[in-house]
Design a protein around this motif. Structure first.
Motif, PDB file in Angstrom:
ATOM      1  N   ALA A  84       0.828  -1.203   0.000  1.00 27.62           N
ATOM      2  CA  ALA A  84       0.000   0.000   0.000  1.00 27.62           C
ATOM      3  C   ALA A  84       0.864   1.255   0.000  1.00 27.62           C
ATOM      4  N   PHE A  85       1.981   1.214   0.719  1.00 25.48           N
ATOM      5  CA  PHE A  85       2.907   2.344   0.740  1.00 25.48           C
ATOM      6  C   PHE A  85       3.552   2.551  -0.632  1.00 25.48           C
ATOM      7  N   ILE A  86       4.003   1.459  -1.249  1.00 24.78           N
ATOM      8  CA  ILE A  86       4.637   1.554  -2.562  1.00 24.78           C
ATOM      9  C   ILE A  86       3.633   2.072  -3.599  1.00 24.78           C
ATOM     10  N   ASN A  87       2.397   1.600  -3.537  1.00 23.50           N
ATOM     11  CA  ASN A  87       1.363   2.094  -4.462  1.00 23.50           C
ATOM     12  C   ASN A  87       1.137   3.593  -4.263  1.00 23.50           C
ATOM     13  N   THR A  88       1.183   4.047  -3.000  1.00 24.18           N
ATOM     14  CA  THR A  88       1.016   5.472  -2.732  1.00 24.18           C
ATOM     15  C   THR A  88       2.113   6.286  -3.408  1.00 24.18           C
ATOM     16  N   LEU A  89       3.331   5.774  -3.403  1.00 24.87           N
ATOM     17  CA  LEU A  89       4.440   6.489  -4.044  1.00 24.87           C
ATOM     18  C   LEU A  89       4.248   6.578  -5.558  1.00 24.87           C
ATOM     19  N   TYR A  90       3.761   5.493  -6.171  1.00 24.38           N
ATOM     20  CA  TYR A  90       3.527   5.535  -7.615  1.00 24.38           C
ATOM     21  C   TYR A  90       2.333   6.434  -7.954  1.00 24.38           C
TER      22      TYR A  90
END
Length: 265
Positions: A84-90
């Motif tokens: 979820a954190f990585i998706n937020t960055l993208y």
């Protein structure tokens, strides 16, 4: 144990995210991004990401996760992160249009300019790294406990009452036991034995004891021939402990003469 979806990112993608996020922040804010070992230095980036994505997509972000990406894993060859954190960055890099999956367009074959080798390696790596399930972090566990505690006060009350009663009972028992012990000590008394040469020996006796019992003790005729270290004598105003038994009592009579008198003090 509960699990969250996490993904293992290789060095290439980690460097890619650090570089692109820093560039975007500098462009949006007209200010270079300054990050270090102080977690507070990541607060501005967190606010920027939240402001860009607010109301567009679901956000999962924190100073610690940004600290982990930019500082803690800076020299790591790979690292696990919450998906979820990585998706937020993208989402941040694409103004809320694409998460990690859509950013790499997994539904179609790779069509990237091979002259950009870094991008090519990143794309290939992304295809080869499936999402895996790993245990939640320590911070996630603590957060869950706090949430559980906040929503289960009604069930905790009976347990709290039981613990309070148990502690109260333990305290009362401890004080009762101490009072009983002090009471026993109150029944103790010192007897003095004076030998023919004037030597005096004091010894403490517990409970009901009479003159004959004490006399037999000092003459070495006690029925229970066990060591008693409650006795002492005075020498040059110094208290010297004596561990009496029948053998030592006989020895003292040989050294200092027969028992001349005994009395309670």
């Amino acid at each position: 144990m509960c699990t969250r979806k996490t993904i293992n990112l290789k060095r290439t993608e980690l460097q890619f995210l650090r570089k692109r996020i820093s560039e975007k922040y500098a462009t949006d804010e007209n200010l270079e991004l300054t990050l270090n070992s102080n977690r507070n230095s990541y607060a501005a980036l967190k606010r920027n990401i939240k402001s860009k994505l607010k109301g567009k997509v679901e956000i999962y972000i924190s100073e610690y996760l940004l600290f982990k990406l930019f500082y803690e894993t800076k020299h790591s060859s790979e690292a696990n992160f919450n998906l979820a954190f990585i998706n937020t960055l993208y989402f941040y890099l694409t103004e809320g249009r694409k998460n990690r999956h859509h950013y790499f367009n997994f539904s179609t074959p790779l069509t990237i300019n091979e002259s950009n080798q870094d991008e090519l390696m990143l794309m290939q790596q992304a295809h080869l790294n499936p999402i895996e399930e790993t245990p939640v972090s320590k911070e996630d566990i603590l957060g869950s406990i706090k949430y559980w505690m906040a929503h289960t006060k009604s069930t905790i009350k009976p347990v709290a009452i039981f613990l309070l009663l148990f502690i109260s009972f333990s305290v009362v028992f401890a004080f009762s036991y101490r009072a009983q012990k002090l009471g026993n000590n109150a029944n103790c008394s010192y007897w003095v034995c004076k030998y023919e040469d004037g030597t005096k020996v004091w010894s403490r006796f517990e409970g009901d004891i009479n003159y004959n019992d004490v006399l037999n003790y000092f003459e070495g005729n006690a029925k229970r021939n066990r060591m008693n270290c409650e006795a002492f004598r005075m020498e040059n105003n110094t208290r010297i402990s004596i561990c009496y038994d029948n053998i030592l009592a006989k020895q003292y009579m040989l050294e200092h003469g027969n028992v001349k008198c005994i009395y309670r003090e």
